[in-house]
Scaffold this motif. Structure first.
Motif, PDB file in Angstrom:
ATOM      1  N   VAL A  43      14.325 -19.035 -34.961  1.00 25.15           N
ATOM      2  CA  VAL A  43      13.515 -19.296 -35.937  1.00 25.15           C
ATOM      3  C   VAL A  43      12.308 -20.035 -35.942  1.00 25.15           C
ATOM      4  N   GLY A  44      11.323 -20.259 -36.768  1.00 22.95           N
ATOM      5  CA  GLY A  44      10.126 -21.083 -36.514  1.00 22.95           C
ATOM      6  C   GLY A  44       9.034 -20.600 -37.059  1.00 22.95           C
ATOM      7  N   VAL A  45       8.322 -19.359 -36.498  1.00 26.34           N
ATOM      8  CA  VAL A  45       7.336 -18.865 -36.830  1.00 26.34           C
ATOM      9  C   VAL A  45       6.989 -18.470 -38.437  1.00 26.34           C
ATOM     10  N   GLY A  46       8.117 -17.767 -38.738  1.00 30.10           N
ATOM     11  CA  GLY A  46       8.051 -17.274 -40.035  1.00 30.10           C
ATOM     12  C   GLY A  46       8.012 -18.449 -41.097  1.00 30.10           C
ATOM     13  N   GLU A  47       8.859 -19.458 -41.007  1.00 26.94           N
ATOM     14  CA  GLU A  47       8.739 -20.853 -42.044  1.00 26.94           C
ATOM     15  C   GLU A  47       7.441 -21.492 -42.030  1.00 26.94           C
ATOM     16  N   LEU A  48       7.040 -21.576 -40.681  1.00 32.44           N
ATOM     17  CA  LEU A  48       5.657 -22.370 -40.325  1.00 32.44           C
ATOM     18  C   LEU A  48       4.579 -21.534 -41.182  1.00 32.44           C
ATOM     19  N   LEU A  49       4.653 -20.211 -41.070  1.00 34.67           N
ATOM     20  CA  LEU A  49       3.444 -19.743 -41.600  1.00 34.67           C
ATOM     21  C   LEU A  49       3.610 -19.492 -43.223  1.00 34.67           C
ATOM     22  N   ALA A  50       4.769 -19.362 -43.760  1.00 37.91           N
ATOM     23  CA  ALA A  50       4.831 -19.306 -45.152  1.00 37.91           C
ATOM     24  C   ALA A  50       4.544 -20.711 -45.530  1.00 37.91           C
ATOM     25  N   ILE A  51       5.222 -21.529 -45.095  1.00 35.96           N
ATOM     26  CA  ILE A  51       4.638 -22.975 -45.716  1.00 35.96           C
ATOM     27  C   ILE A  51       3.321 -23.296 -45.740  1.00 35.96           C
ATOM     28  N   TYR A  52       2.693 -23.155 -44.591  1.00 38.63           N
ATOM     29  CA  TYR A  52       1.144 -23.116 -44.345  1.00 38.63           C
ATOM     30  C   TYR A  52       0.349 -22.408 -45.593  1.00 38.63           C
ATOM     31  N   LEU A  53       0.763 -21.063 -45.795  1.00 35.60           N
ATOM     32  CA  LEU A  53       0.111 -20.313 -46.575  1.00 35.60           C
ATOM     33  C   LEU A  53       0.276 -20.885 -48.059  1.00 35.60           C
ATOM     34  N   ILE A  54       1.548 -21.194 -48.235  1.00 38.55           N
ATOM     35  CA  ILE A  54       1.882 -21.618 -49.671  1.00 38.55           C
ATOM     36  C   ILE A  54       0.882 -23.072 -50.080  1.00 38.55           C
ATOM     37  N   LEU A  55       1.015 -23.887 -49.046  1.00 38.23           N
ATOM     38  CA  LEU A  55       0.133 -24.928 -49.258  1.00 38.23           C
ATOM     39  C   LEU A  55      -1.160 -24.876 -49.159  1.00 38.23           C
ATOM     40  N   ARG A  56      -1.810 -23.656 -48.778  1.00 37.10           N
ATOM     41  CA  ARG A  56      -3.013 -23.483 -48.863  1.00 37.10           C
ATOM     42  C   ARG A  56      -3.277 -22.663 -50.145  1.00 37.10           C
ATOM     43  N   ARG A  57      -2.215 -22.537 -51.069  1.00 38.70           N
ATOM     44  CA  ARG A  57      -2.672 -21.809 -52.564  1.00 38.70           C
ATOM     45  C   ARG A  57      -2.654 -20.263 -52.226  1.00 38.70           C
ATOM     46  N   PHE A  58      -2.370 -19.662 -51.049  1.00 35.85           N
ATOM     47  CA  PHE A  58      -2.363 -18.309 -51.229  1.00 35.85           C
ATOM     48  C   PHE A  58      -1.336 -17.767 -52.020  1.00 35.85           C
ATOM     49  N   ASP A  59      -1.238 -16.497 -52.386  1.00 37.70           N
ATOM     50  CA  ASP A  59      -0.408 -15.981 -53.202  1.00 37.70           C
ATOM     51  C   ASP A  59       1.324 -15.998 -52.643  1.00 37.70           C
ATOM     52  N   ILE A  60       2.256 -16.374 -53.467  1.00 42.24           N
ATOM     53  CA  ILE A  60       3.308 -16.845 -53.020  1.00 42.24           C
ATOM     54  C   ILE A  60       4.123 -15.426 -52.278  1.00 42.24           C
ATOM     55  N   ASN A  61       3.815 -14.489 -52.919  1.00 40.45           N
ATOM     56  CA  ASN A  61       4.446 -13.046 -52.343  1.00 40.45           C
ATOM     57  C   ASN A  61       3.643 -12.681 -51.170  1.00 40.45           C
ATOM     58  N   MET A  62       2.345 -12.722 -50.984  1.00 36.59           N
ATOM     59  CA  MET A  62       1.506 -12.316 -49.794  1.00 36.59           C
ATOM     60  C   MET A  62       2.008 -13.296 -49.002  1.00 36.59           C
ATOM     61  N   ALA A  63       2.222 -14.605 -49.004  1.00 33.21           N
ATOM     62  CA  ALA A  63       2.557 -15.820 -47.936  1.00 33.21           C
ATOM     63  C   ALA A  63       4.091 -15.070 -47.493  1.00 33.21           C
ATOM     64  N   ILE A  64       4.978 -14.797 -48.305  1.00 37.14           N
ATOM     65  CA  ILE A  64       6.124 -14.514 -47.863  1.00 37.14           C
ATOM     66  C   ILE A  64       6.385 -13.017 -46.877  1.00 37.14           C
ATOM     67  N   ALA A  65       5.338 -12.208 -47.449  1.00 37.17           N
ATOM     68  CA  ALA A  65       5.308 -10.785 -46.835  1.00 37.17           C
ATOM     69  C   ALA A  65       4.833 -11.151 -45.329  1.00 37.17           C
ATOM     70  N   SER A  66       3.722 -11.907 -45.312  1.00 34.75           N
ATOM     71  CA  SER A  66       3.168 -12.164 -44.007  1.00 34.75           C
ATOM     72  C   SER A  66       4.033 -12.666 -43.213  1.00 34.75           C
ATOM     73  N   ALA A  67       4.868 -13.730 -43.647  1.00 34.97           N
ATOM     74  CA  ALA A  67       6.077 -14.357 -42.616  1.00 34.97           C
ATOM     75  C   ALA A  67       6.792 -13.492 -42.253  1.00 34.97           C
ATOM     76  N   VAL A  68       7.453 -12.464 -43.060  1.00 34.75           N
ATOM     77  CA  VAL A  68       8.274 -11.589 -42.965  1.00 34.75           C
ATOM     78  C   VAL A  68       7.829 -10.432 -41.735  1.00 34.75           C
ATOM     79  N   LEU A  69       6.781 -10.112 -41.834  1.00 36.28           N
ATOM     80  CA  LEU A  69       6.095  -9.041 -40.713  1.00 36.28           C
ATOM     81  C   LEU A  69       6.030  -9.839 -39.451  1.00 36.28           C
ATOM     82  N   VAL A  70       5.402 -11.098 -39.351  1.00 39.72           N
ATOM     83  CA  VAL A  70       5.272 -12.009 -38.356  1.00 39.72           C
ATOM     84  C   VAL A  70       6.583 -11.973 -37.599  1.00 39.72           C
TER      85      VAL A  70
END
Length: 295
Positions: free
Chosen positions: A200-227
């Motif tokens: 584990v690691g990359v998905g969590e870090l990516l999702a948290i960063y995108l959420i903190l940067r105020r990107f759409d929550i669903n887009m952040a999660i989808a990006s993290a899942v694909l990565v």
């Protein structure tokens, strides 16, 4: 038109599930395990479903469920990571397909999702590079799997809680800045290396960063899942072809469960608010982190 599309999607999903179930049953029949032994592993179907739902509804890898369980079952560190990778190849792939289909059919024209493909491409490539650097460079984890995983979970859980209550809400962002591209590369490289050690690691870090940067929550999660899916597939060969450590009896049951969980996860996300989703994710991380550090 929408009804016809929905019916077509349901029919397509039904055919896929049927075909997958038949292939899985064939593997069960052909496996060298006795009936009594097979029944001992049936409960791992639930483990696979739970891990995949959690992983694909938060962006985290399924290892946040699997690693603590495998540690409890006294798997070796290599077995824990390898088996987690194998199960995630099922669950994260199903989740990635579901999220990608969601993007293609409903989100591709939305401003808030305009950076989705670029985020996945850049972070995914960096994550694969980071993971391969660990494998080819034979870089050893700075601590044991149990200790590293516990501290990673604890710190990440605390960070999420702080972000929920300390960061003031504002309108979602859609524009990727120069600093974001740099951060995506850093997150990919560092997250890929952490994933090689912990699964584990990359998905969590990516999702948290995108959420903190105020990107759409669903887009952040989808990006993290694909990565995450890209990362585990790029690393599974290391745990099978080069050094087979996968506990295949567990994967035989948890893998199909993870496929089902990966498909169901998006529905859960669309019915939870961003705050509830982050608190749910953080609570689990805090529990396993505190328990792991204290033992």
């Amino acid at each position: 038109m929408l009804v016809d599309t929905t019916k077509a999607n349901i029919l397509k999903s039904g055919k896929f599930i049927t075909a997958f179930s038949l292939v899985w049953l064939a593997f069960i029949v052909l496996s060298p395990l006795s009936i009594d032994t097979l029944t001992d592993y049936v409960t791992f179907i639930v483990v696979g479903i739970t891990g995949a739902i959690f992983a694909n509804s938060t962006g985290a890898g399924g290892g946040v469920i699997f690693i603590p369980l495998f540690n409890f079952l006294n798997f070796s560190e290599l077995q824990s990571v390898a088996t987690s990778f194998a199960i995630q190849c099922f669950g994260m792939t199903a989740g990635a397909y579901t999220w990608w289909h969601h993007y293609q059919t409903q989100k591709s024209d939305l401003r808030l999702w305009q950076g989705f493909k670029r985020i996945v491409a850049v972070t995914g490539l960096a994550a694969v590079l980071g993971l391969w650097l660990v494998y080819f460079g034979e870089l050893v984890s700075p601590s044991s799997l149990h200790n590293s995983f516990s501290w990673f979970s604890l710190l990440l859980g605390i960070f999420i809680i702080v972000s929920v209550f300390m960061v003031k809400p504002q309108r979602d962002s859609s524009k990727l800045l120069a600093i974001d591209w740099l951060m995506l590369v850093i997150i990919g490289l560092g997250g890929g290396a952490i994933t090689a050690w912990l699964s584990v690691g990359v998905g969590e870090l990516l999702a948290i960063y995108l959420i903190l940067r105020r990107f759409d929550i669903n887009m952040a999660i989808a990006s993290a899942v694909l990565v995450s899916a890209i990362t585990v597939w790029s690393g599974i060969w290391h745990h099978t072809v080069l050094n087979f450590q996968v506990y295949w009896q567990v994967v035989l049951f948890a893998g199909p469960g993870a496929v089902l969980g990966g498909v169901l996860a998006k529905t859960l996300v669309t019915h939870l608010s961003a705050v509830r989703l982050k608190l749910f994710f953080a609570s689990w991380l805090l529990v396993i982190g505190v328990f792991g550090v204290s033992t």
